[in-house]
Scaffold this motif. Structure first.
Motif, mmCIF file in Angstrom:
data_model
loop_
_atom_site.group_PDB
_atom_site.id
_atom_site.type_symbol
_atom_site.label_atom_id
_atom_site.label_comp_id
_atom_site.label_asym_id
_atom_site.label_seq_id
_atom_site.Cartn_x
_atom_site.Cartn_y
_atom_site.Cartn_z
ATOM 1 N N MET A 1 0.810 -1.012 -0.110
ATOM 2 C CA MET A 1 0.153 -0.032 -0.102
ATOM 3 C C MET A 1 0.970 1.285 -0.122
ATOM 4 S SD MET A 1 -2.945 1.667 0.158
ATOM 5 C CE MET A 1 -4.371 0.466 0.323
ATOM 6 N N ILE A 2 1.830 1.375 1.016
ATOM 7 C CA ILE A 2 2.614 2.509 1.158
ATOM 8 C C ILE A 2 3.994 1.888 1.113
ATOM 9 C CG2 ILE A 2 3.345 4.744 2.354
ATOM 10 C CD1 ILE A 2 0.502 4.480 3.466
ATOM 11 N N HIS A 3 5.159 2.777 0.318
ATOM 12 C CA HIS A 3 6.530 2.149 0.539
ATOM 13 C C HIS A 3 7.343 3.581 0.477
ATOM 14 C CE1 HIS A 3 5.705 -2.154 -0.020
ATOM 15 N NE2 HIS A 3 4.802 -1.550 -1.040
ATOM 16 N N VAL A 4 7.919 3.778 1.458
ATOM 17 C CA VAL A 4 8.754 5.193 1.770
ATOM 18 C C VAL A 4 10.209 4.596 1.393
ATOM 19 C CG1 VAL A 4 9.203 6.955 3.026
ATOM 20 C CG2 VAL A 4 7.005 6.463 2.672
ATOM 21 N N ASN A 5 11.062 5.237 1.014
ATOM 22 C CA ASN A 5 12.476 4.955 0.756
ATOM 23 C C ASN A 5 13.446 6.022 0.904
ATOM 24 O OD1 ASN A 5 14.415 3.023 0.763
ATOM 25 N ND2 ASN A 5 14.781 3.218 -1.604
ATOM 26 N N HIS A 6 14.241 6.061 1.818
ATOM 27 C CA HIS A 6 15.112 7.208 1.921
ATOM 28 C C HIS A 6 14.394 8.657 1.833
ATOM 29 C CE1 HIS A 6 18.362 4.529 2.596
ATOM 30 N NE2 HIS A 6 18.208 3.757 1.548
ATOM 31 N N LEU A 7 13.490 8.858 2.214
ATOM 32 C CA LEU A 7 12.523 10.296 2.260
ATOM 33 C C LEU A 7 13.236 11.339 2.962
ATOM 34 C CD1 LEU A 7 10.263 11.672 1.249
ATOM 35 C CD2 LEU A 7 8.565 10.884 3.089
ATOM 36 N N SER A 8 13.401 12.535 2.402
ATOM 37 C CA SER A 8 13.960 13.469 2.987
ATOM 38 C C SER A 8 13.197 14.930 2.699
ATOM 39 C CB SER A 8 15.362 14.008 2.983
ATOM 40 O OG SER A 8 16.137 12.725 3.276
ATOM 41 N N PHE A 9 12.789 15.792 3.274
ATOM 42 C CA PHE A 9 12.212 17.062 2.851
ATOM 43 C C PHE A 9 12.459 18.148 3.557
ATOM 44 C CE2 PHE A 9 8.712 20.306 3.452
ATOM 45 C CZ PHE A 9 8.673 20.494 2.120
ATOM 46 N N SER A 10 12.621 19.507 3.248
ATOM 47 C CA SER A 10 13.100 20.485 3.725
ATOM 48 C C SER A 10 12.213 21.632 3.192
ATOM 49 C CB SER A 10 14.563 20.672 3.502
ATOM 50 O OG SER A 10 14.949 22.119 4.163
ATOM 51 N N TYR A 11 11.728 22.483 4.253
ATOM 52 C CA TYR A 11 11.421 23.916 3.948
ATOM 53 C C TYR A 11 12.268 24.831 3.532
ATOM 54 C CZ TYR A 11 6.884 22.054 5.875
ATOM 55 O OH TYR A 11 5.621 21.319 6.051
ATOM 56 N N THR A 12 13.562 24.841 4.254
ATOM 57 C CA THR A 12 14.522 25.707 4.145
ATOM 58 C C THR A 12 15.623 24.964 3.682
ATOM 59 O OG1 THR A 12 15.413 25.328 6.530
ATOM 60 C CG2 THR A 12 13.503 27.200 5.630
ATOM 61 N N LYS A 13 16.909 25.397 4.097
ATOM 62 C CA LYS A 13 18.237 24.651 3.532
ATOM 63 C C LYS A 13 18.142 23.505 4.612
ATOM 64 C CE LYS A 13 20.494 28.428 1.290
ATOM 65 N NZ LYS A 13 21.652 29.440 0.987
ATOM 66 N N GLN A 14 17.755 23.604 5.712
ATOM 67 C CA GLN A 14 18.104 22.826 6.918
ATOM 68 C C GLN A 14 17.172 21.607 6.757
ATOM 69 O OE1 GLN A 14 21.125 23.947 8.023
ATOM 70 N NE2 GLN A 14 20.395 22.754 9.760
ATOM 71 N N PRO A 15 17.436 20.297 6.731
ATOM 72 C CA PRO A 15 16.506 19.106 6.620
ATOM 73 C C PRO A 15 15.487 19.112 7.825
ATOM 74 C CG PRO A 15 18.771 18.340 7.413
ATOM 75 C CD PRO A 15 18.672 19.766 7.032
#
Length: 281
Positions: A1-15
């Motif tokens: 159903m859901i597979h997340v792999n090495h997910l990263s996200f940032s609103y700014t330069k900082q993760p």
């Protein structure tokens, strides 16, 4: 159903979310647990296609979330913490409007209202609803198109005990129908009661992931504490798995001299603090 792999996200330069990897099976209630600002709601937004500028992979129903199309939402129901209802419209008018956004034939509106005890208030403006009534209406709004995946953000937050119990029963009823549910919460009691597995999230990272039972037992088994009278009151404790080796307890039981006996184990909140060193505030 859901597979997340090495997910990263940032609103700014900082993760903000860093290197998350996990999977969710069909029919599972999967909880994201952590304090405010940990990244739980942001993760939900990634998985519902609202934030596309992430790194790594986030697959939902076989679709990469950043590449989702309109059809992506035909099988996802979303109930975020803040109401998406139009307060000048009645409950029925709200549900008719949201039903028009989907290609699927909607579930019967009167049946949905009856499910949450709002059938007699269906023609009342939402502005006249209490917080608990709005929460129930917002929940069935997410069910209008009978999605296989429900994303729930703090569904019991701010509800009184009666409405909180009703909301949890509704969530369990949807699980019984085979739906997959993502639950974001900082309420450890709700998570322990509802979730098949939970992920502890702190500062955008997953610190632990397992069933509530396994997480609790991994930090120490339950303990049995008992008291008895013998020149005054005495107490002793023994790990649950070693009860059969506690000769003193056996003797007291055979002599019918126990004053009290009870078991205790760490709560999910205790485990969260032990693993992360953080509270949920």
């Amino acid at each position: 159903m859901i597979h997340v792999n090495h997910l990263s996200f940032s609103y700014t330069k900082q993760p903000f979310i860093s290197d998350m990897t996990f999977s969710v099976s069909p029919g599972e209630i999967f909880g994201f647990l952590g304090p405010s600002g940990a990244g739980k709601s942001t993760l939900q937004k990634v998985l519902t296609g609202m934030l596309a500028s992430y790194q790594g992979s986030a697959m939902v129903n076989g679709v990469e979330c950043r590449e989702r199309t309109r059809d992506f939402y035909e099988d996802i129901g979303v109930d975020f913490e803040f109401s998406a209802l139009y307060e000048k419209l009645t409950a029925r008018e709200n549900l008719r409007f949201f039903a028009s956004l989907y290609e699927k034939k909607p579930c019967p509106i009167d049946e949905l209202l009856e499910t949450v005890g709002l059938e007699r208030d269906g023609d009342k403006r939402v502005s006249q609803y209490s917080k608990g009534m709005k929460a129930r209406l917002n929940f069935v709004r997410a069910l209008l198109h009978d999605p296989s995946l429900l994303c729930l953000d703090e569904p019991t937050n701010g509800l009184d005990p009666a409405n909180s119990r009703m909301m949890k029963d509704m969530i369990l009823a949807q699980k019984a129908k085979g739906k997959t549910i993502l639950l974001t919460t900082h309420n450890m009691q709700d998570a322990a009661e509802l979730c098949d597995r939970v992920a502890f999230i702190v500062s955008g990272r997953i610190c632990a992931l397992d069933s509530p039972h396994n997480l609790i037992m991994s930090q120490g088994a339950a303990t049995v504490t008992y008291t008895w009278l013998e020149n005054g009151e005495h107490s002793a404790a023994c790990p649950l798995h070693r009860l059969s080796a506690d000769g003193q307890l056996k003797r007291l039981i055979s002599e019918n001299r126990l004053q009290s006996i009870h078991s205790s184990e760490p709560t999910l909140n205790d485990i969260f603090m032990d693993i992360t060193g953080r509270t949920l505030i």
